[in-house]
Design a protein around this motif. Structure first.
Motif, PDB file in Angstrom:
ATOM      1  N   ILE A  53       0.862  -1.190   0.000  1.00  0.00           N
ATOM      2  CA  ILE A  53       0.000   0.000   0.000  1.00  0.00           C
ATOM      3  C   ILE A  53       0.897   1.237   0.000  1.00  0.00           C
ATOM      4  O   ILE A  53       1.829   1.340   0.803  1.00  0.00           O
ATOM      5  CB  ILE A  53      -0.932   0.024   1.223  1.00  0.00           C
ATOM      6  N   GLU A  54       0.593   2.178  -0.879  1.00  0.00           N
ATOM      7  CA  GLU A  54       1.399   3.392  -1.008  1.00  0.00           C
ATOM      8  C   GLU A  54       1.170   4.320   0.178  1.00  0.00           C
ATOM      9  O   GLU A  54       0.030   4.562   0.584  1.00  0.00           O
ATOM     10  CB  GLU A  54       1.049   4.117  -2.307  1.00  0.00           C
ATOM     11  N   VAL A  55       2.276   4.851   0.727  1.00  0.00           N
ATOM     12  CA  VAL A  55       2.188   5.787   1.847  1.00  0.00           C
ATOM     13  C   VAL A  55       2.789   7.151   1.489  1.00  0.00           C
ATOM     14  O   VAL A  55       2.957   8.005   2.361  1.00  0.00           O
ATOM     15  CB  VAL A  55       2.888   5.217   3.099  1.00  0.00           C
ATOM     16  N   ARG A  56       3.089   7.365   0.214  1.00  0.00           N
ATOM     17  CA  ARG A  56       3.565   8.670  -0.225  1.00  0.00           C
ATOM     18  C   ARG A  56       2.388   9.654  -0.303  1.00  0.00           C
ATOM     19  O   ARG A  56       1.231   9.262  -0.237  1.00  0.00           O
ATOM     20  CB  ARG A  56       4.253   8.551  -1.590  1.00  0.00           C
ATOM     21  N   VAL A  57       2.732  10.942  -0.467  1.00  0.00           N
ATOM     22  CA  VAL A  57       1.688  11.965  -0.564  1.00  0.00           C
ATOM     23  C   VAL A  57       0.862  11.720  -1.823  1.00  0.00           C
ATOM     24  O   VAL A  57       1.403  11.528  -2.915  1.00  0.00           O
ATOM     25  CB  VAL A  57       2.300  13.376  -0.603  1.00  0.00           C
ATOM     26  N   GLN A  58      -0.439  11.712  -1.647  1.00  0.00           N
ATOM     27  CA  GLN A  58      -1.365  11.522  -2.762  1.00  0.00           C
ATOM     28  C   GLN A  58      -2.201  12.783  -2.940  1.00  0.00           C
ATOM     29  O   GLN A  58      -2.455  13.514  -1.989  1.00  0.00           O
ATOM     30  CB  GLN A  58      -2.272  10.320  -2.499  1.00  0.00           C
ATOM     31  N   LYS A  59      -2.629  13.013  -4.165  1.00  0.00           N
ATOM     32  CA  LYS A  59      -3.390  14.222  -4.475  1.00  0.00           C
ATOM     33  C   LYS A  59      -4.714  13.857  -5.118  1.00  0.00           C
ATOM     34  O   LYS A  59      -4.785  12.965  -5.951  1.00  0.00           O
ATOM     35  CB  LYS A  59      -2.596  15.125  -5.420  1.00  0.00           C
ATOM     36  N   THR A  60      -5.744  14.558  -4.696  1.00  0.00           N
ATOM     37  CA  THR A  60      -7.045  14.438  -5.336  1.00  0.00           C
ATOM     38  C   THR A  60      -7.605  15.831  -5.563  1.00  0.00           C
ATOM     39  O   THR A  60      -7.472  16.710  -4.710  1.00  0.00           O
ATOM     40  CB  THR A  60      -8.019  13.592  -4.491  1.00  0.00           C
ATOM     41  N   GLU A  61      -8.200  16.069  -6.706  1.00  0.00           N
ATOM     42  CA  GLU A  61      -8.791  17.357  -7.044  1.00  0.00           C
ATOM     43  C   GLU A  61     -10.197  17.128  -7.564  1.00  0.00           C
ATOM     44  O   GLU A  61     -10.420  16.238  -8.396  1.00  0.00           O
ATOM     45  CB  GLU A  61      -7.949  18.087  -8.087  1.00  0.00           C
ATOM     46  N   SER A  62     -11.131  17.909  -7.093  1.00  0.00           N
ATOM     47  CA  SER A  62     -12.525  17.700  -7.467  1.00  0.00           C
ATOM     48  C   SER A  62     -13.307  18.990  -7.358  1.00  0.00           C
ATOM     49  O   SER A  62     -12.855  19.967  -6.756  1.00  0.00           O
ATOM     50  CB  SER A  62     -13.161  16.629  -6.575  1.00  0.00           C
ATOM     51  N   ASP A  63     -14.491  18.994  -7.961  1.00  0.00           N
ATOM     52  CA  ASP A  63     -15.445  20.096  -7.845  1.00  0.00           C
ATOM     53  C   ASP A  63     -16.557  19.665  -6.903  1.00  0.00           C
ATOM     54  O   ASP A  63     -17.234  18.662  -7.152  1.00  0.00           O
ATOM     55  CB  ASP A  63     -16.026  20.467  -9.210  1.00  0.00           C
ATOM     56  N   GLN A  64     -16.727  20.434  -5.840  1.00  0.00           N
ATOM     57  CA  GLN A  64     -17.725  20.104  -4.824  1.00  0.00           C
ATOM     58  C   GLN A  64     -18.817  21.173  -4.814  1.00  0.00           C
ATOM     59  O   GLN A  64     -18.523  22.365  -4.914  1.00  0.00           O
ATOM     60  CB  GLN A  64     -17.065  20.021  -3.441  1.00  0.00           C
ATOM     61  N   ILE A  65     -20.065  20.741  -4.693  1.00  0.00           N
ATOM     62  CA  ILE A  65     -21.202  21.659  -4.661  1.00  0.00           C
ATOM     63  C   ILE A  65     -21.691  21.792  -3.225  1.00  0.00           C
ATOM     64  O   ILE A  65     -21.908  20.798  -2.529  1.00  0.00           O
ATOM     65  CB  ILE A  65     -22.340  21.158  -5.564  1.00  0.00           C
ATOM     66  N   SER A  66     -21.837  23.042  -2.781  1.00  0.00           N
ATOM     67  CA  SER A  66     -22.320  23.319  -1.428  1.00  0.00           C
ATOM     68  C   SER A  66     -23.178  24.574  -1.463  1.00  0.00           C
ATOM     69  O   SER A  66     -23.430  25.149  -2.529  1.00  0.00           O
ATOM     70  CB  SER A  66     -21.142  23.483  -0.455  1.00  0.00           C
ATOM     71  N   ALA A  67     -23.613  25.025  -0.286  1.00  0.00           N
ATOM     72  CA  ALA A  67     -24.458  26.210  -0.192  1.00  0.00           C
ATOM     73  C   ALA A  67     -23.897  27.149   0.863  1.00  0.00           C
ATOM     74  O   ALA A  67     -23.329  26.716   1.867  1.00  0.00           O
ATOM     75  CB  ALA A  67     -25.888  25.824   0.156  1.00  0.00           C
ATOM     76  N   SER A  68     -24.070  28.447   0.627  1.00  0.00           N
ATOM     77  CA  SER A  68     -23.616  29.449   1.580  1.00  0.00           C
ATOM     78  C   SER A  68     -24.708  29.731   2.609  1.00  0.00           C
ATOM     79  O   SER A  68     -25.822  29.205   2.517  1.00  0.00           O
ATOM     80  CB  SER A  68     -23.244  30.744   0.845  1.00  0.00           C
TER      81      SER A  68
ATOM     82  N   THR B  79     -13.765  24.369  -6.487  1.00  0.00           N
ATOM     83  CA  THR B  79     -12.669  23.530  -6.980  1.00  0.00           C
ATOM     84  C   THR B  79     -11.610  23.448  -5.895  1.00  0.00           C
ATOM     85  O   THR B  79     -11.033  24.467  -5.512  1.00  0.00           O
ATOM     86  CB  THR B  79     -12.072  24.112  -8.269  1.00  0.00           C
ATOM     87  N   ILE B  80     -11.376  22.242  -5.402  1.00  0.00           N
ATOM     88  CA  ILE B  80     -10.465  22.065  -4.269  1.00  0.00           C
ATOM     89  C   ILE B  80      -9.479  20.942  -4.570  1.00  0.00           C
ATOM     90  O   ILE B  80      -9.842  19.898  -5.123  1.00  0.00           O
ATOM     91  CB  ILE B  80     -11.254  21.765  -2.973  1.00  0.00           C
ATOM     92  N   ALA B  81      -8.220  21.168  -4.228  1.00  0.00           N
ATOM     93  CA  ALA B  81      -7.165  20.167  -4.358  1.00  0.00           C
ATOM     94  C   ALA B  81      -6.679  19.799  -2.962  1.00  0.00           C
ATOM     95  O   ALA B  81      -6.416  20.682  -2.142  1.00  0.00           O
ATOM     96  CB  ALA B  81      -6.007  20.695  -5.206  1.00  0.00           C
ATOM     97  N   VAL B  82      -6.568  18.503  -2.696  1.00  0.00           N
ATOM     98  CA  VAL B  82      -6.210  18.006  -1.363  1.00  0.00           C
ATOM     99  C   VAL B  82      -5.000  17.091  -1.479  1.00  0.00           C
ATOM    100  O   VAL B  82      -4.969  16.176  -2.305  1.00  0.00           O
ATOM    101  CB  VAL B  82      -7.386  17.240  -0.717  1.00  0.00           C
TER     102      VAL B  82
END
Length: 279
Positions: free
Chosen positions: A75-90, A99-102
């Protein structure tokens, strides 16, 4: 007497022994091969013994295992990146697409627990839903305009909430980057109109302040001039008037070229100077 060649066939016993020996050597080689495993760089090995997850986690390198009984899942334990568009409400019920990158990594000491509880599908099962929940929880605390003006504060809160969610599953959050907030077209137009109105109001305010300052300056100048005239009037006396007359006469004498005028006037009658000279 005819010479006849005698054909000798292999002894079946010897043949079977040879085959058995080859099979044994193959099994030994296979056992030897299955007795070792190599964990590549940036990975940890989860040991399964007859399908059960073992408490020991294998580090990088070569390791000895029990063949056919133990298997290893890297199992990989190096830094992994995921980027996605999330819909929410104010808070003011504006729909926001973020658009958030983690960047995150797995806890290398507890990958066996993660594998046992979640499996290898942890990005879709844990990470992506946690990102969406963290964003919804934080954006609901701000209005749409505040999300724009307080982006760094919003980002810090999202990071705090998301880190807590991932830590439950032995994941460590490294960094998040909110690259964009997208709003509806109606909201964007409303923001643009508000900015235009604010700019016009600011310009009007500055113009009023400028006019006020100019008026005050004019009043100040007029007051200064009036005060100067008043002081001058106070200083004008009969002695000053006589002094000014004497100064004027002195200047006239200084300019005189020594010739008497042909006609003089004043309090005395006009006298023809030429006639006086001829008499």
């Amino acid at each position: 007497m005819d010479d006849k060649k005698v054909v000798q066939y292999p002894n079946p016993k010897n043949l079977s022994k040879g085959i058995i020996g080859i099979v044994i050597l193959g099994l030994v080689a296979l056992l030897a091969f299955q007795s070792f495993t190599i964990i590549p760089a940036g990975h940890r090995g989860v040991v399964l013994q007859l399908g059960a997850v073992q408490p020991k986690v294998l580090d990088e390198g070569l390791h000895l295992i029990v063949p056919f009984i133990q298997t290893v899942v890297p199992i990989e334990v190096r830094v992994q990146k995921t980027e996605s568009d999330q819909i929410s409400a104010s808070r003011d019920l504006q729909t926001i697409t973020t658009t958030i990158a983690v960047n995150y990594r797995l806890d290398s000491h507890n990958v066996n627990t993660l594998y046992q509880n979640v499996g290898l599908e942890y990005p879709s099962r844990i990470v992506d839903p946690a990102i969406g929940e963290a964003l919804k929880a934080v954006t609901a605390q701000y209005t749409a305009e505040e999300l724009i003006s307080k982006r760094s504060e919003v980002s810090a809160k999202v990071k705090e909430v998301l880190a807590a969610k991932l830590s439950v599953y032995n994941m460590n959050l490294n960094e998040i980057n909110i690259t964009e907030f997208k709003f509806s077209e109606d909201f964007n137009r409303a923001i643009e109109q508000k900015q235009i109105a604010e700019q016009q109001a600011l310009k009007s305010k500055l113009d009023l302040e400028r006019i006020k300052i100019e008026k005050e300056q004019e009043i100040t100048r007029a007051q200064a001039q009036a005060e100067a005239l008043r002081l001058q009037k106070q200083e004008v006396t009969s002695e000053l008037i006589k002094l000014r007359e004497i100064e004027a006469q002195i200047k006239a004498i200084e300019k005189w070229d020594g010739k008497l005028p042909n006609v003089t006037g004043g309090a005395t009658p006009f006298i023809d100077v030429n006639n006086v000279r001829n008499q």
